[in-house]
Design an enzyme around this catalytic site. Structure first.
Site, PDB file in Angstrom:
ATOM      1  N   LEU A 101     -20.623  23.592 -25.977  1.00  0.00           N
ATOM      2  CA  LEU A 101     -20.980  23.281 -24.587  1.00  0.00           C
ATOM      3  C   LEU A 101     -22.469  23.468 -24.313  1.00  0.00           C
ATOM      4  N   TYR A 106     -37.241  18.094 -26.565  1.00  0.00           N
ATOM      5  CA  TYR A 106     -36.413  19.314 -26.594  1.00  0.00           C
ATOM      6  C   TYR A 106     -34.949  18.950 -26.317  1.00  0.00           C
ATOM      7  N   TYR A 131     -31.467  12.395 -21.715  1.00  0.00           N
ATOM      8  CA  TYR A 131     -30.238  13.203 -21.843  1.00  0.00           C
ATOM      9  C   TYR A 131     -29.098  12.331 -22.384  1.00  0.00           C
ATOM     10  N   GLU A 144     -22.507  10.234 -18.720  1.00  0.00           N
ATOM     11  CA  GLU A 144     -23.873   9.688 -18.758  1.00  0.00           C
ATOM     12  C   GLU A 144     -24.043   8.702 -19.928  1.00  0.00           C
ATOM     13  N   ASP A 203     -19.332  25.672 -17.329  1.00  0.00           N
ATOM     14  CA  ASP A 203     -18.086  25.400 -18.060  1.00  0.00           C
ATOM     15  C   ASP A 203     -17.752  26.536 -19.021  1.00  0.00           C
ATOM     16  N   GLN A 260     -29.286  21.246 -22.889  1.00  0.00           N
ATOM     17  CA  GLN A 260     -30.219  21.050 -21.782  1.00  0.00           C
ATOM     18  C   GLN A 260     -29.489  19.983 -20.961  1.00  0.00           C
ATOM     19  N   LYS A 270     -27.210  12.678 -25.974  1.00  0.00           N
ATOM     20  CA  LYS A 270     -25.760  12.923 -26.031  1.00  0.00           C
ATOM     21  C   LYS A 270     -25.042  11.803 -26.804  1.00  0.00           C
ATOM     22  N   ASP A 293     -29.364  29.986 -30.947  1.00  0.00           N
ATOM     23  CA  ASP A 293     -29.948  28.867 -30.219  1.00  0.00           C
ATOM     24  C   ASP A 293     -29.619  27.608 -31.008  1.00  0.00           C
ATOM     25  N   THR A 299     -20.261  13.105 -22.392  1.00  0.00           N
ATOM     26  CA  THR A 299     -20.496  12.954 -20.953  1.00  0.00           C
ATOM     27  C   THR A 299     -20.409  11.503 -20.471  1.00  0.00           C
TER      28      THR A 299
HETATM   29  P1  NAP Z   1     -24.847  24.338 -17.785  1.00  0.00           P
HETATM   30  O1  NAP Z   1     -24.247  25.105 -16.655  1.00  0.00           O
HETATM   31  O2  NAP Z   1     -26.207  23.775 -17.646  1.00  0.00           O
HETATM   32  O3  NAP Z   1     -24.795  25.299 -19.084  1.00  0.00           O
HETATM   33  C1  NAP Z   1     -25.482  24.968 -20.248  1.00  0.00           C
HETATM   34  C2  NAP Z   1     -25.338  26.101 -21.232  1.00  0.00           C
HETATM   35  O4  NAP Z   1     -26.073  25.776 -22.425  1.00  0.00           O
HETATM   36  C3  NAP Z   1     -25.915  27.440 -20.737  1.00  0.00           C
HETATM   37  O5  NAP Z   1     -25.102  28.479 -21.228  1.00  0.00           O
HETATM   38  C4  NAP Z   1     -27.274  27.488 -21.412  1.00  0.00           C
HETATM   39  O6  NAP Z   1     -27.783  28.788 -21.591  1.00  0.00           O
HETATM   40  C5  NAP Z   1     -26.920  26.886 -22.765  1.00  0.00           C
HETATM   41  N1  NAP Z   1     -28.078  26.376 -23.508  1.00  0.00           N
HETATM   42  C6  NAP Z   1     -29.051  25.550 -23.091  1.00  0.00           C
HETATM   43  N2  NAP Z   1     -29.930  25.305 -24.077  1.00  0.00           N
HETATM   44  C7  NAP Z   1     -29.497  26.006 -25.153  1.00  0.00           C
HETATM   45  C8  NAP Z   1     -29.980  26.178 -26.473  1.00  0.00           C
HETATM   46  N3  NAP Z   1     -31.105  25.596 -26.889  1.00  0.00           N
HETATM   47  N4  NAP Z   1     -29.281  26.968 -27.338  1.00  0.00           N
HETATM   48  C9  NAP Z   1     -28.155  27.603 -26.925  1.00  0.00           C
HETATM   49  N5  NAP Z   1     -27.664  27.494 -25.671  1.00  0.00           N
HETATM   50  C10 NAP Z   1     -28.324  26.697 -24.799  1.00  0.00           C
HETATM   51  O7  NAP Z   1     -23.886  23.112 -18.186  1.00  0.00           O
HETATM   52  P2  NAP Z   1     -22.349  22.844 -17.815  1.00  0.00           P
HETATM   53  O8  NAP Z   1     -22.306  22.101 -16.527  1.00  0.00           O
HETATM   54  O9  NAP Z   1     -21.590  24.080 -17.995  1.00  0.00           O
HETATM   55  O10 NAP Z   1     -21.962  21.781 -18.946  1.00  0.00           O
HETATM   56  C11 NAP Z   1     -21.471  22.208 -20.207  1.00  0.00           C
HETATM   57  C12 NAP Z   1     -21.668  21.086 -21.211  1.00  0.00           C
HETATM   58  O11 NAP Z   1     -20.970  19.917 -20.784  1.00  0.00           O
HETATM   59  C13 NAP Z   1     -23.106  20.639 -21.419  1.00  0.00           C
HETATM   60  O12 NAP Z   1     -23.243  20.261 -22.768  1.00  0.00           O
HETATM   61  C14 NAP Z   1     -23.230  19.424 -20.521  1.00  0.00           C
HETATM   62  O13 NAP Z   1     -24.256  18.579 -21.034  1.00  0.00           O
HETATM   63  C15 NAP Z   1     -21.869  18.821 -20.662  1.00  0.00           C
HETATM   64  N6  NAP Z   1     -21.358  18.055 -19.534  1.00  0.00           N
HETATM   65  C16 NAP Z   1     -21.361  18.585 -18.278  1.00  0.00           C
HETATM   66  C17 NAP Z   1     -20.797  17.877 -17.244  1.00  0.00           C
HETATM   67  C18 NAP Z   1     -20.731  18.439 -15.850  1.00  0.00           C
HETATM   68  O14 NAP Z   1     -20.515  17.662 -14.914  1.00  0.00           O
HETATM   69  N7  NAP Z   1     -20.867  19.739 -15.669  1.00  0.00           N
HETATM   70  C19 NAP Z   1     -20.204  16.608 -17.479  1.00  0.00           C
HETATM   71  C20 NAP Z   1     -20.206  16.127 -18.786  1.00  0.00           C
HETATM   72  C21 NAP Z   1     -20.767  16.858 -19.810  1.00  0.00           C
HETATM   73  P3  NAP Z   1     -28.575  29.562 -20.383  1.00  0.00           P
HETATM   74  O15 NAP Z   1     -27.503  30.100 -19.471  1.00  0.00           O
HETATM   75  O16 NAP Z   1     -29.333  30.607 -21.107  1.00  0.00           O
HETATM   76  O17 NAP Z   1     -29.427  28.531 -19.711  1.00  0.00           O
HETATM   77  O1  F7E Z   2     -27.097  14.135  -9.943  1.00  0.00           O
HETATM   78  C1  F7E Z   2     -28.555  12.069  -7.297  1.00  0.00           C
HETATM   79  C2  F7E Z   2     -29.066  11.843  -8.705  1.00  0.00           C
HETATM   80  O2  F7E Z   2     -28.123  16.077 -11.116  1.00  0.00           O
HETATM   81  C3  F7E Z   2     -26.082  13.331  -9.416  1.00  0.00           C
HETATM   82  C4  F7E Z   2     -24.877  16.831 -15.368  1.00  0.00           C
HETATM   83  O3  F7E Z   2     -23.896  17.839 -15.373  1.00  0.00           O
HETATM   84  O4  F7E Z   2     -23.272  15.186 -14.651  1.00  0.00           O
HETATM   85  C5  F7E Z   2     -24.509  15.778 -14.313  1.00  0.00           C
HETATM   86  O5  F7E Z   2     -25.551  14.819 -14.280  1.00  0.00           O
HETATM   87  C6  F7E Z   2     -26.680  12.170  -8.631  1.00  0.00           C
HETATM   88  C7  F7E Z   2     -27.774  11.415  -9.389  1.00  0.00           C
HETATM   89  O6  F7E Z   2     -25.865  15.171 -11.845  1.00  0.00           O
HETATM   90  C8  F7E Z   2     -30.678  14.591  -5.802  1.00  0.00           C
HETATM   91  O7  F7E Z   2     -30.104  10.879  -8.737  1.00  0.00           O
HETATM   92  C9  F7E Z   2     -29.902  12.645  -5.263  1.00  0.00           C
HETATM   93  O8  F7E Z   2     -27.589  10.045  -9.233  1.00  0.00           O
HETATM   94  O9  F7E Z   2     -26.011  16.412  -9.759  1.00  0.00           O
HETATM   95  P1  F7E Z   2     -26.817  15.555 -10.656  1.00  0.00           P
HETATM   96  P2  F7E Z   2     -25.916  14.011 -12.947  1.00  0.00           P
HETATM   97  O10 F7E Z   2     -27.250  13.452 -13.127  1.00  0.00           O
HETATM   98  O11 F7E Z   2     -24.816  13.063 -12.616  1.00  0.00           O
HETATM   99  C10 F7E Z   2     -23.249  14.508 -15.926  1.00  0.00           C
HETATM  100  C11 F7E Z   2     -21.854  13.969 -16.143  1.00  0.00           C
HETATM  101  C12 F7E Z   2     -23.746  15.366 -17.042  1.00  0.00           C
HETATM  102  O12 F7E Z   2     -23.326  15.218 -18.181  1.00  0.00           O
HETATM  103  C13 F7E Z   2     -24.950  16.205 -16.763  1.00  0.00           C
HETATM  104  O13 F7E Z   2     -25.039  17.270 -17.713  1.00  0.00           O
HETATM  105  O14 F7E Z   2     -27.299  12.697  -7.474  1.00  0.00           O
HETATM  106  N1  F7E Z   2     -29.419  12.941  -6.490  1.00  0.00           N
HETATM  107  N2  F7E Z   2     -30.692  13.628  -4.830  1.00  0.00           N
HETATM  108  C14 F7E Z   2     -29.858  14.141  -6.851  1.00  0.00           C
HETATM  109  N3  F7E Z   2     -29.650  14.885  -7.962  1.00  0.00           N
HETATM  110  C15 F7E Z   2     -30.238  16.104  -8.034  1.00  0.00           C
HETATM  111  N4  F7E Z   2     -30.021  16.888  -9.103  1.00  0.00           N
HETATM  112  N5  F7E Z   2     -31.043  16.576  -7.040  1.00  0.00           N
HETATM  113  C16 F7E Z   2     -31.306  15.848  -5.901  1.00  0.00           C
HETATM  114  O15 F7E Z   2     -32.039  16.285  -5.021  1.00  0.00           O
END
Ligand code: NAP
Ligand code: F7E
Length: 372
Positions: A85, A100, A154, A132, A13, A88, A158, A63, A130
């Site tokens: 954004l 963590y 997680y 979640e 993102d 972990q 959050k 960090d 999120t």
């Molecule tokens: P992502 O690809 O996993 O990126 C996470 C970012 O956070 C990376 O830049 C990572 O750095 C950085 N980070 C991790 N630990 C840190 C720390 N201790 N201090 C500073 N930076 C740190 O996640 P994303 O999918 O872009 O999501 C962005 C945000 O939206 C996250 O907060 C996630 O929980 C939330 N979110 C995501 C989704 C989704 O579906 N994608 C949905 C709802 C909410 P590195 O590159 O060094 O690892």
């Molecule tokens: O899993 C199932 C797993 O890890 C989606 C993060 O961005 O979105 C994300 O969290 C589903 C789950 O995403 C595998 O059990 C099956 O039910 O892609 P995921 P997530 O857990 O929904 C939310 C909105 C966030 O906020 C989070 O940061 O898929 N599943 N088999 C699997 N998942 C993974 N990773 N790997 C598998 O092999």
């Protein structure tokens, strides 16, 4: 001129949001953490551009577990908008490193808000909340008023982030908002999230680089949207006159199994499913070789990869590995984005099939270009 500070700028993102804000004329500051190898891959196209680096885009080490430089960073950069954004962000991993995850995703949010309060800078704060939070869902579909029931460390971390944003907004009058975003994906999605794991594996299996794809729970249902559209939504949330929380979602839900099926189908491979639970398998039922050949741009094939000759009717390409099951699962997510549509004019355009297609196409291209 507006200035934004983005934590998590190297993530999926963060990279799209940076592009969006630069296009809108913002100066962007990004917090990056020190890594033993390069972690700027998703922003290298901006970072390596001398017209942008240190002119419109500035990177700072930091960090979310370290308070010591946050005040200094705020005083130095004076952002008019902050997008938090960094996290972990892997749900399954949060069961392995719960403390963590709480430090970064929960207390990390507090650290930032408190730095804003102490420095008294005038800014707007976006928190990456999120779907979640809804976990074991209490209502279908989920909206801004649905009660929370998180199902992972997680989600619990959050939820602290969510409520501390609300509390600092009410207690100290900060302009702080939660975007409650449902899953959003893209070719830049991390390779261990299920969508990207599937599209990458399908491309590699077809090109003979991997035998099959092992997954966990195929029945989980998610509301999957397209990440760049959600990042535009984050910006819109902060352009409101009053700070409020918004759900961003598509309003559609699909199983992991459907995602797999659609991915292989784009490649001309129809799968049938056999068995149940951990014994379920995805087996090749039919191959449309003409479509498959049409999908592949062989001019990208610099490593001279060949189509996997072993794949034929009856080949098992998907298996279940219980190792990927979670101790507690989120079975069903489906969001209601009505408030975002009515108040932000935000609506997702890319739907499930288009999302899958653009991800598998991008991964196919990447594998042909890189050879892995
Ligand atoms: P992502 O690809 O996993 O990126 C996470 C970012 O956070 C990376 O830049 C990572 O750095 C950085 N980070 C991790 N630990 C840190 C720390 N201790 N201090 C500073 N930076 C740190 O996640 P994303 O999918 O872009 O999501 C962005 C945000 O939206 C996250 O907060 C996630 O929980 C939330 N979110 C995501 C989704 C989704 O579906 N994608 C949905 C709802 C909410 P590195 O590159 O060094 O690892
Ligand atoms: O899993 C199932 C797993 O890890 C989606 C993060 O961005 O979105 C994300 O969290 C589903 C789950 O995403 C595998 O059990 C099956 O039910 O892609 P995921 P997530 O857990 O929904 C939310 C909105 C966030 O906020 C989070 O940061 O898929 N599943 N088999 C699997 N998942 C993974 N990773 N790997 C598998 O092999």
């Amino acid at each position: 001129m507006k200035t934004a500070l983005i934590t998590g700028i190297t993530g999926q993102d963060g990279s799209y949001l940076t592009e969006i804000l630069l296009n809108k004329g913002y100066t962007v500051h990004g917090l990056i953490r020190r890594s033993s190898s390069f972690n700027t891959g998703r922003i290298d196209h901006l970072y390596n551009n001398p017209e942008i680096l240190n002119k419109k885009l500035f990177l700072h080490y930091g960090d979310l577990t370290d308070t010591s430089n946050l005040n200094r960073l705020l005083e130095k950069t004076h952002p008019s908008e902050i997008y938090n954004l960094a996290a972990q962000s892997h749900v399954k991993v949060s069961f392995e490193i719960p403390e963590y995850t709480a430090e970064v995703d929960g207390v990390g949010t507090l650290r930032f808000l408190d730095a804003i309060r102490e420095t008294e800078i005038k800014t707007k704060f976006y928190q990456a909340s999120t779907s979640e939070l809804y976990g074991k869902v209490q209502q279908i579909p989920q909206d801004e008023k649905t009660p929370f029931y998180p199902r992972s460390p997680y989600g619990v971390a959050k939820i602290y982030g969510y409520w501390i944003v609300v509390n600092y907004r009410e207690a100290y009058n900060l302009f702080a908002c939660n975007g409650i975003l449902f899953n959003h994906e893209s070719p830049r999605r991390g390779e261990t999230f299920v969508t990207r794991k599937i599209t990458r594996a399908a491309a590699r299996i077809l090109l003979g680089l991997q035998n099959n794809l092992s997954l966990g729970n195929l029945n989980a249902k998610r509301d999957w949207g397209y990440a760049p559209e959600y990042c535009e939504g984050m910006w819109r949330i902060l352009q409101q006159d009053e700070p409020e929380d918004f759900v961003l979602a598509t309003g559609e839900t699909h199983t992991v199994r459907e995602f797999v099926k659609e991915t292989f189908s784009w490649l001309g491979i129809e799968l049938e499913w056999d068995g149940k639970g951990k014994d379920e398998k995805g087996i090749v039922e039919k191959i449309d070789r003409e479509l498959l050949e049409k999908r592949i741009d062989w001019s990208e094939n610099i490593f001279n990869l060949k189509l996997n000759g072993k794949i034929k009717k009856g080949t098992t390409v998907v298996e279940v590995a219980p190792h990927y099951y979670r101790p507690t699962e989120v079975d069903l997510l489906i969001g209601n984005p009505k408030k975002a549509k009515d108040e932000l004019g935000w609506e997702p355009k890319v739907r499930f099939k288009e999302l899958v297609d653009l991800m598998i196409e991008a991964d196919f291209k990447k594998v042909l270009q890189r050879g892995y």
